[in-house]
Design a protein around this motif. Structure first.
Motif, PDB file in Angstrom:
ATOM      1  N   ALA A  40      18.276 -43.657 -42.440  1.00 43.55           N
ATOM      2  CA  ALA A  40      18.705 -43.821 -41.041  1.00 43.55           C
ATOM      3  C   ALA A  40      19.943 -42.995 -40.717  1.00 43.55           C
ATOM      4  CB  ALA A  40      18.990 -45.296 -40.754  1.00 43.55           C
ATOM      5  N   HIS A  41      20.903 -42.985 -41.648  1.00 45.51           N
ATOM      6  CA  HIS A  41      22.192 -42.362 -41.341  1.00 45.51           C
ATOM      7  C   HIS A  41      22.312 -40.932 -41.838  1.00 45.51           C
ATOM      8  CE1 HIS A  41      24.409 -45.539 -39.285  1.00 45.51           C
ATOM      9  NE2 HIS A  41      23.527 -46.308 -39.894  1.00 45.51           N
ATOM     10  N   SER A  48      18.867 -55.629 -42.256  1.00 43.98           N
ATOM     11  CA  SER A  48      17.408 -55.688 -42.102  1.00 43.98           C
ATOM     12  C   SER A  48      16.691 -55.245 -43.380  1.00 43.98           C
ATOM     13  CB  SER A  48      16.974 -54.821 -40.918  1.00 43.98           C
ATOM     14  OG  SER A  48      15.795 -55.314 -40.349  1.00 43.98           O
ATOM     15  N   ASP A  49      17.269 -54.286 -44.092  1.00 43.98           N
ATOM     16  CA  ASP A  49      16.652 -53.824 -45.342  1.00 43.98           C
ATOM     17  C   ASP A  49      16.642 -54.952 -46.375  1.00 43.98           C
ATOM     18  OD1 ASP A  49      16.754 -51.481 -43.960  1.00 43.98           O
ATOM     19  OD2 ASP A  49      17.726 -50.313 -45.529  1.00 43.98           O
ATOM     20  N   TYR A  53      16.760 -42.723 -33.431  1.00 37.60           N
ATOM     21  CA  TYR A  53      17.660 -42.965 -32.290  1.00 37.60           C
ATOM     22  C   TYR A  53      19.114 -42.612 -32.591  1.00 37.60           C
ATOM     23  CZ  TYR A  53      17.348 -47.586 -34.687  1.00 37.60           C
ATOM     24  OH  TYR A  53      17.273 -48.583 -35.614  1.00 37.60           O
ATOM     25  N   LYS A  54      19.423 -42.253 -33.838  1.00 39.32           N
ATOM     26  CA  LYS A  54      20.817 -41.896 -34.164  1.00 39.32           C
ATOM     27  C   LYS A  54      20.981 -40.378 -34.012  1.00 39.32           C
ATOM     28  CE  LYS A  54      21.094 -45.808 -37.379  1.00 39.32           C
ATOM     29  NZ  LYS A  54      21.967 -46.699 -36.600  1.00 39.32           N
ATOM     30  N   PHE A  85      22.288 -52.178 -44.873  1.00 43.16           N
ATOM     31  CA  PHE A  85      22.091 -52.746 -43.540  1.00 43.16           C
ATOM     32  C   PHE A  85      21.251 -54.017 -43.714  1.00 43.16           C
ATOM     33  CE2 PHE A  85      20.302 -53.086 -39.323  1.00 43.16           C
ATOM     34  CZ  PHE A  85      21.351 -52.687 -38.511  1.00 43.16           C
ATOM     35  N   SER A 139       9.272 -49.161 -36.726  1.00 48.43           N
ATOM     36  CA  SER A 139      10.732 -49.181 -36.850  1.00 48.43           C
ATOM     37  C   SER A 139      11.041 -49.076 -38.347  1.00 48.43           C
ATOM     38  CB  SER A 139      11.294 -50.496 -36.300  1.00 48.43           C
ATOM     39  OG  SER A 139      10.804 -51.577 -37.082  1.00 48.43           O
ATOM     40  N   ILE A 140      12.289 -48.917 -38.665  1.00 52.25           N
ATOM     41  CA  ILE A 140      12.650 -48.877 -40.092  1.00 52.25           C
ATOM     42  C   ILE A 140      12.109 -50.121 -40.776  1.00 52.25           C
ATOM     43  CG2 ILE A 140      14.573 -49.025 -41.731  1.00 52.25           C
ATOM     44  CD1 ILE A 140      16.212 -47.346 -39.838  1.00 52.25           C
ATOM     45  N   THR A 141      12.349 -51.266 -40.135  1.00 52.11           N
ATOM     46  CA  THR A 141      11.999 -52.539 -40.772  1.00 52.11           C
ATOM     47  C   THR A 141      10.489 -52.679 -40.917  1.00 52.11           C
ATOM     48  OG1 THR A 141      13.938 -53.397 -39.603  1.00 52.11           O
ATOM     49  CG2 THR A 141      12.532 -54.991 -40.726  1.00 52.11           C
ATOM     50  N   ASP A 178      16.292 -45.390 -47.431  1.00 51.41           N
ATOM     51  CA  ASP A 178      16.549 -45.648 -46.015  1.00 51.41           C
ATOM     52  C   ASP A 178      17.448 -44.500 -45.546  1.00 51.41           C
ATOM     53  OD1 ASP A 178      17.662 -46.274 -43.564  1.00 51.41           O
ATOM     54  OD2 ASP A 178      17.885 -48.402 -44.005  1.00 51.41           O
ATOM     55  N   TYR A 200      25.816 -47.178 -44.231  1.00 50.18           N
ATOM     56  CA  TYR A 200      26.065 -47.234 -42.782  1.00 50.18           C
ATOM     57  C   TYR A 200      27.513 -47.526 -42.434  1.00 50.18           C
ATOM     58  CZ  TYR A 200      26.159 -52.407 -42.370  1.00 50.18           C
ATOM     59  OH  TYR A 200      26.495 -53.738 -42.460  1.00 50.18           O
TER      60      TYR A 200
END
Ligand code: PLP
Length: 395
Positions: A185-186, A108-109, A208-209, A106, A75-77, A183, A158
């Motif tokens: 993610a976005h 978790s980062d 998943y995005k 975010f 996962s990212i984390t 990161d 985010y």
């Protein structure tokens, strides 16, 4: 626009920045892997062994990397922890030991980076935001002092959707002797990247995005090839050199490149979602996705300017600093988000007052944007959103 390749949910879906819509190919790939399991049982591993590695060329294309610089795993984390463990090891007495992230990250980062600061008796410094929504290059650069070892930045924030200057900030950090990670993610699946060319040290992201690989799909990690060849600090048998993994020797020989950062057995069914999602991306150019994404967010911003003056535009207007979603601030953003859902339009809400709308290049239509704005206008005019029911856990 490849809407035909997606199993669109009912209503208008504006939340692809949180969970992308299911591609038909993802469903088919998961069903294929279930069939493997049913018919082949344990022999299925003859097909599944190396599955994650086989996805690397497609993943690499999304982030502008060489295939051996990326791996779909974790996962990212967990990937952030794994890369930090290898790249960040200040020695006692080193003055260059502190970490930098941002006050708009975010959570978790920040949790992960704080773990590493704590383990090494260092500080985690968070780049401040002047407006609570965006970051300035000046403030980022001011934190990159000569006692900083690693900086982690979001490619796209985010909440606000601000896109940072990935090549420019990478060069600035490295000129100061600081390792830089992103990161993404976005941005992955929405914005073209050139992680290899920019020289970024590492990056982490999810699929998943905008990549539409399914809930909890394995994440992605990038480690620039200049860092290959070292021993991963955190090891597991799936990161072993693939040709000799099943010799079961106790001396770990890492797979070359990013593959060495895998830990345990990969989730085959979840990887299948990514396998199918990448088939969609194989049919399009990232530049075309970006062109359409900007056209869609331009359209949404123009309509919001014209019809929704009560909502404050938080997303930067300049294309160069805009990601794939549009964030609007309103004191009743949560109620508006719930009311939109009740009217069949799926946005999302982020604390404390942000309504996020993501018109996704691959599947959102202009008409859906227009209808979303029309319904928002109606909710504001009638005040009916104030009667919206309470929401579930995920907003
Ligand atoms: C920007 C960002 N970073 C990190 C995470 C955490 O990702 P994961 O749960 O895959 O570790 C998310 C989750 O949505 C995110 O949006």
């Amino acid at each position: 626009m490849r809407r035909d390749l997606f199993a669109m949910p009912p209503g208008i879906y504006m939340d692809g920045n949180s969970l992308g819509v299911m591609p038909h190919a993802a469903r088919e790939a998961v069903l294929r892997r279930l069939d493997d399991w049913q018919h082949d049982s344990v022999h299925g591993w003859d097909k599944w062994f190396g599955l994650a590695e086989s996805l690397s060329p497609g993943v690499a294309r999304l982030v502008g990397a060489l295939p051996h610089e990326v791996m779909a795993t974790g996962s990212i984390t967990s990937n952030l922890h794994s890369l930090m463990a290898t790249l960040y090891h200040p020695q006692p007495g080193d003055t260059r030991r502190h970490l930098v992230a941002t006050s708009l990250d975010f959570p978790s980062d920040v949790y992960a980076m704080q773990s590493w600061a704590d383990m090494h008796g260092a500080e985690l410094r968070l780049i401040p935001s002047r407006d609570g929504q965006t970051l300035t290059t000046e403030d980022i650069l001011a934190t990159l002092t000569d006692d900083v070892a690693v900086v982690l930045l979001p490619t796209v924030l985010y909440r606000s959707g601000q896109l940072l200057d990935i090549p420019g900030l990478t060069a600035e950090a490295q000129a100061r002797g600081i390792l830089i990670g992103w990161d993404a993610a976005h941005s992955v699946g929405s914005v073209p990247h050139d992680l290899h060319g920019s020289g970024a040290d590492f990056a982490v992201w999810c699929h998943y995005k905008y990549v539409n690989a399914g809930p909890g799909a394995p994440g992605g990690l990038f480690l620039h090839e200049r860092h290959h060849g070292r021993m991963p600090a955190l090891r597991g048998w799936w990161g072993h050199d693939k040709t000799s993994q099943f010799e079961m020797a106790h001396n770990f020989r890492p797979a070359a490149g990013a593959g060495g950062y895998q830990l345990g057995t990969p989730p085959v069914l979840a990887l299948a979602g990514l396998e199918g999602a990448l088939e969609v991306f194989a049919t399009v150019e990232m530049e075309d996705i970006r062109t359409r994404s900007l056209a869609l967010t331009d359209h949404l911003i123009a309509l919001a300017d014209a019809h929704l003056p009560e909502l404050k535009m938080v997303t930067p207007r300049d294309h160069a600093v805009r990601g794939g979603h549009v964030a609007l601030a309103h004191p009743d953003a949560l109620a508006l988000s719930v009311a939109l859902r009740e009217r069949g339009i799926i946005p999302d809400f982020r604390q404390p007052d942000i309504l996020r709308l993501a018109p996704v290049a691959l599947y959102t239509t202009e008409a859906e944007i227009e209808e979303t704005v029309r319904v928002l206008r109606d909710l504001l005019d009638t005040g009916s959103y104030k009667a919206a029911r309470e929401v579930g856990l995920v907003t």
